[in-house]
Design an enzyme around this catalytic site. Structure first.
Site, PDB file in Angstrom:
ATOM      1  N   GLU A 425       0.817  -1.226   0.000  1.00 35.21           N
ATOM      2  CA  GLU A 425       0.000   0.000   0.000  1.00 35.21           C
ATOM      3  C   GLU A 425       0.849   1.273   0.000  1.00 35.21           C
ATOM      4  OE1 GLU A 425      -3.048   0.338  -0.562  1.00 35.21           O
ATOM      5  OE2 GLU A 425      -4.209  -1.360   0.205  1.00 35.21           O
ATOM      6  N   GLU A 504      -3.950 -10.533  -0.025  1.00 38.45           N
ATOM      7  CA  GLU A 504      -4.781 -10.465   1.178  1.00 38.45           C
ATOM      8  C   GLU A 504      -6.196 -10.826   0.763  1.00 38.45           C
ATOM      9  OE1 GLU A 504      -4.429  -6.618   3.184  1.00 38.45           O
ATOM     10  OE2 GLU A 504      -2.275  -6.628   2.828  1.00 38.45           O
TER      11      GLU A 504
END
Ligand code: IPT
Length: 993
Positions: A425, A504
């Site tokens: 991220e 994820e």
């Protein structure tokens, strides 16, 4: 001399003076000294404290002591500040690369001894394995350097600063620095020297670094060793020994170092982690390594190791411990990894930074496919539209490259690492592309992953997080024309040429997630999909004490943080105290590596593993009648090769005429492994062999007359139409219960296109339930009637300021001498939302012999919900009331057990009430929950200790429950498992124990 406000803290450069290039974390016999232990410590509120403390003669007698490694916020009972939890938010103003003057700064000092015989060392090196976030170091008053990169190793040459005998080291650690902007991972901010500090004597003629690239050619069945030796020419000859393989190879000069072929090698895999002890030696130094032979390769859209496709049944693993934070505890970590193996986890993503280097030794040894991630996240820039994001700012390029070099160099020898990940991220940009280019040039043997490279410009794997089931299917299918998220059609086509993984998925916060099985089905169907990594392995709770002295696991906000993200840090499949939640059992069952398909008197056994056959397994069977074992034995199943199936005959099964007959097959370990004992179950399947038995028909009665409702029927006593006693025990109910204590998923706002059609953007299901008053229903009794052997009440149930209602008809009657309760639940028109449950609640107050447990025949042993049923089997189970609930960090719905046939409420070992649940006309059976607290009470508690003691038992029998989903970060409950308001019937036969 007082320093200026430390200029270092806003320096983008990754420090000054650390040794480069970074090198492997090696097991060497060169002398070293651990500087772990007790250090002198002083904490200042700002970075602008004087530096005189570094001087040799400084008197630190008045300072405190602190252990190294540790985080200062977890030491000293709050004397050194408190942990801060944020997910994406920066806990300081977004003003890169600056940080506030309020910058907790820890000064550390200790004395250490340098032995006389180190004087022949060529160099003395000081290594820090982890310091958060920026530190400066002095030895004997001489400034040595500084470094940032909290979860990375930094080494300094201190040869000219140290002396034989007594020395002093001083370290200044700032909690905040420019580096904090690129370390914005979703976790606690925990400053301090939290990994080892080591002083190393580097011998003349030693080996600076070694890299053994050990490949396996599966076609020829041969291993290869390509060595990279970093040593002075004068250090040669260098000898490589792998005794078990008869390898003893001498390279006389650096120019001689050439690849070797090795025969008789067994390959390394996560399933059979075959390691060989190796040494690399010069006259002056021996390095010990454990090598595993394996070759990683991407061929088209397949990710292969040793020629076979890998399916990642992985977890995201943070370094977190309830008392130590990110301080490594090898025993705890080993047990954690062994637990992963016991739950069929075969892969780890080291989210979102390199773990302690020993963890990779354990991963090599126990067997995991590892995605090793760099320490990098700039998520907080999302808030400002990624303006100023370091990832695309050339000023940060060197800092990014420094991070990835340290990551790859430290851990490059590990066979378990099969993918490098640039970070998490951090948006996208040139610095990430530069990192990737560096990795590609440095290590041709492992691909590069970074999820934020949405369009696939510089990475080798297509990766997404929290893709919904339909999106995942769209990626797996060959839809050449349909565009993928954030991609043009051309970029989509490029992404489809690569292997796909979910770095994820299945956000495991609180009770949930649902739908593991839907993802797994897609991975079975589409070979391009290579599985994924559940978010996440464990909760990050920090052990704290409530005002009344009760220990509990703290989450964001519990330490008075200015900004925080609450319990979003409690999203693991393991609770903070190492207890697996039902989701981990569900996961284990969904990804079990052996599949059983029953057909007639036979079973097909399919081995879903990567490369290991089934020679390590035994197959046990048992037959149960209503949960009681009547026969058992071993199934003879020939060894099944990976990817193959074998048929076997089932044992003869005695079918009971008046009980349910179930066959259960378990695949168990034939011998103990380093992670589980012999007999450990790795896969299970059940076959229902029962004969159909008729369900007693409802006896409709016509002669209802109004009455006062005060009477007895079998074991039930009523007053004014209401139940007051069952089998002599005070009992109230049934009352309609439509509410459940919202799960974290229920509390999450709908914000995704694929959310259920009944959702409102930005509003959570729990808000809709509260808006409709499901948590505060009131009742108006419409009528009370009886016949000679029956009582009927009609209630209208609704909430304040709502015209919506539910009619509840309860019929108590004697049927074949038994008490039957039939509840008809009929919602009015106009309900818009999904409902959490459709059930009825009974209260069994404290009294003589209070109910403290249950025994049931149905699905168990753990809680089940419509989208999380795979871990359950049909059987006879018992548990205490306490053990029927899971201690989620924030109390919420827990304990529902589906497909109930029979339930006995127990007090000690005595049955006090028996309840038989009859299926409805569509064959659906209810579930039950037995708890010390009502859903309304549970919903009000922020932590388990807030629930308080209670010895009242609340029994809820649910005709249905809503699914779980994973909306805290991902899709809502799949429509098929969403509960919509509808009419339901509950039928129970009740008798005394
Ligand atoms: C994703 C993060 O990568 C991870 O660190 C964690 O925060 C997780 O979310 C939620 O628990 S990012 C999210 C915006 C999908």
């Amino acid at each position: 001399m007082p320093s200026q406000l430390s200029p270092h803290v806003s320096d983008i450069a990754p420090g000054r003076g650390a040794l480069r290039p970074a090198r492997s974390w090696l097991h060497s016999d060169a002398p070293s000294r651990s500087l772990n232990g007790s250090w002198r410590f002083r904490l200042s509120p700002t970075a602008s404290v004087t530096e005189d403390f570094a001087a040799d003669g400084f008197v630190d007698d008045g300072w405190d002591s602190i252990p190294v490694p540790s985080h200062w916020v977890l030491e000293g009972d709050g004397a050194y500040g408190r942990p801060i939890y944020t997910n994406i938010q920066f806990p300081f103003p977004i003003d890169p690369p600056h940080v506030p003057d309020e910058n907790p700064t820890g000064d550390y000092r200790r004395r250490f001894d340098v032995p006389a015989d180190w004087s022949d060392a060529e160099r003395v090196v000081l290594r820090f394995d982890g310091v958060e976030s920026l530190f400066r170091v002095w030895v004997n008053g001489v400034e040595i350097g500084s470094a940032s990169g909290s979860r990375l190793a930094h080494e300094f040459d201190v040869t000219s600063a140290v002396r034989t005998g007594d020395n002093v080291i001083a370290v200044r650690v700032h909690q905040w620095s420019a580096a904090s902007y690129v370390e914005d991972q979703d976790q606690w901010w925990l400053p301090g020297i939290f990994r080892d500090v080591t002083l190393i004597a580097r011998p003349a003629g030693g080996i600076e670094d070694v890299w053994l690239r050990t490949g396996f050619d599966h076609a020829r069945g041969r291993g290869s060793v390509e060595a990279e030796i970093t040593a002075d020419a004068a250090a040669f000859p260098v000898t490589l020994r792998i005794p078990e393989l008869g390898v003893e190879h001498v390279w006389d000069t650096p120019a001689d170092v050439a690849p070797l072929d090795v025969t008789g090698v067994e390959p390394w895999s996560a399933e059979r982690p075959r390691l060989y002890d190796a040494t690399v030696s010069t006259a002056a130094e021996n390095i010990a390594l454990r090598v595993g032979f394996r070759t990683v390769e991407i061929r088209g859209d397949r990710f292969l190791v040793n020629g076979s496709r890998v399916v990642f049944h992985g977890v995201n693993r943070h370094e977190t411990h309830p008392e130590r934070g990110r301080v490594f505890d090898e025993e705890h970590a080993r047990e954690d990894l062994a637990r992963m193996k016991r739950f069929n986890v075969n892969a780890i993503r080291t989210s979102h930074y390199p773990p302690h280097p020993r963890l990779l030794d354990l991963a090599d040894e126990l067997g995991f496919w590892v995605v090793l991630e760099c320490d990098l996240e700039t998520h907080g820039f999302d808030k400002v539209g990624w303006v100023g994001n370091p990832s695309d700012d050339p000023a940060w390029r060197e800092a990014y490259l420094d991070r990835i070099r340290r990551t790859v160099e430290r851990d490059k020898n590990h066979p378990s690492i099969v993918i490098w990940s640039l970070g998490n991220e951090s948006g996208t940009g040139g610095n990430l592309a530069a990192m990737s280019a560096w990795v590609h040039a440095r290590d041709t043997g492992r691909p590069v992953h970074y999820e934020g490279d949405y369009t696939g410009e510089y990475t080798d794997i297509y990766s997404r997080m929290y893709a919904s089931v339909p999106e995942t299917e769209q990626i797996g299918a060959d839809g050449t024309r349909s565009a993928l998220l954030n991609c043009t059609p051309a970029q989509s086509a490029r992404q489809r040429t690569k292997p796909f993984l979910l770095c994820e998925y299945a956000h495991a916060m609180g009770n949930g997630p649902g739908a593991f099985d839907q993802y797994e089905a897609l991975v079975r169907q589409y070979p391009r999909l290579h599985g994924g990594f559940v978010w996440e392995w464990r909760d990050h709770g920090i052990l704290a004490t409530a005002p009344d002295g009760t220990p509990y696991y703290a989450y964001g906000g519990d330490f008075g943080e200015v900004v925080h993200d609450g319990n979003f840090v409690m999203d693991g499949m393991l609770l903070s105290n190492d207890v697996p939640t039902p989701s981990l059992h569900e996961y284990k069952a969904v990804v079990q590596p052996v599949e059983f398909v029953f057909d007639g008197g036979k079973v097909a056994v399919t081995n879903l593993r990567h490369s290991a056959d089934t020679s390590d397994l035994l197959f046990r069977w048992r037959v149960e009648h209503d949960g009681l074992s009547v026969a058992s034995g071993d199934l003879e199943i020939p060894v099944v090769a990976a990817g193959e199936s074998q048929w076997a005959s089932l044992p003869p099964i005695a079918v009971a005429p008046d009980a349910e007959t179930w066959l259960t097959i378990d695949a168990v370990l034939a011998a103990p492994t380093p992670w589980a004992p012999e007999g450990h179950v790795i896969a299970t399947a059940q076959l229902d062999c029962s004969t159909r038995r008729p369900v007693p028909a409802v006896r409709l009665q016509a002669d209802w007359r109004p009455g006062d409702g005060t009477l007895s029927l079998g074991v039930a006593e009523f007053a004014g139409g209401s139940l007051i006693r069952l089998a002599g025990r005070p009992v109230t109910g049934p009352r309609l219960e439509l509410f459940r204590a919202p799960t974290d998923n229920d509390e999450s706002p709908a914000d995704r296109i694929e959310d259920s059609d009944n959702s409102i953007d930005g509003v959570s299901s729990a808000d809709l339930w509260r808006r409709d008053g499901l948590d505060r229903l009131t009742t108006r009794r419409v009528s009370v009637e009886h016949t000679a052997d029956a009582l009927r009440t009609l209630d209208k149930v609704s909430a304040a300021d709502s015209a919506l209602s539910v009619m509840v008809e309860s019929v108590w009657s004697l049927e074949d001498g038994e008490l039957e309760l039939r509840v008809e639940i009929e919602p009015s028109r106009g309900w818009q939302t999904v409902w959490p449950r459709i059930g009825v609640r009974f209260e069994l107050p404290d009294g003589a012999a209070p109910v403290d447990g249950a025994q049931w025949f149905g699905l168990g042993p753990l809680e089940t919900y419509p989208d999380s049923l795979r871990a359950a089997r049909t059987g006879l189970f018992s548990a205490t009331v306490h053990d029927l609930s899971v201690d989620y960090a924030r109390p919420q719905e827990t304990g529902h057990r589906s497909e109930l046939r029979r339930l006995a409420l127990t007090s000690g070992s005595t049955e006090v009430l028996r309840i038989e649940a009859l299926p409805d006309t569509r064959g659906r059976r209810p579930g039950f929950t037995l708890s010390r607290h009502t859903p309304q009470q549970i919903a009000r508690a922020g932590h388990p200790f807030e629930l308080g003691d209670s010895s009242t038992s609340h029994l809820i029998v649910d005709a249905a429950q809503h699914g779980l989903g994973s909306r805290t970060c991902g899709p809502d409950v799949w429509p098929e498992f969403a509960l919509r308001p509808e009419s339901r019937t509950i039928r129970l036969r009740i008798s005394a124990g």
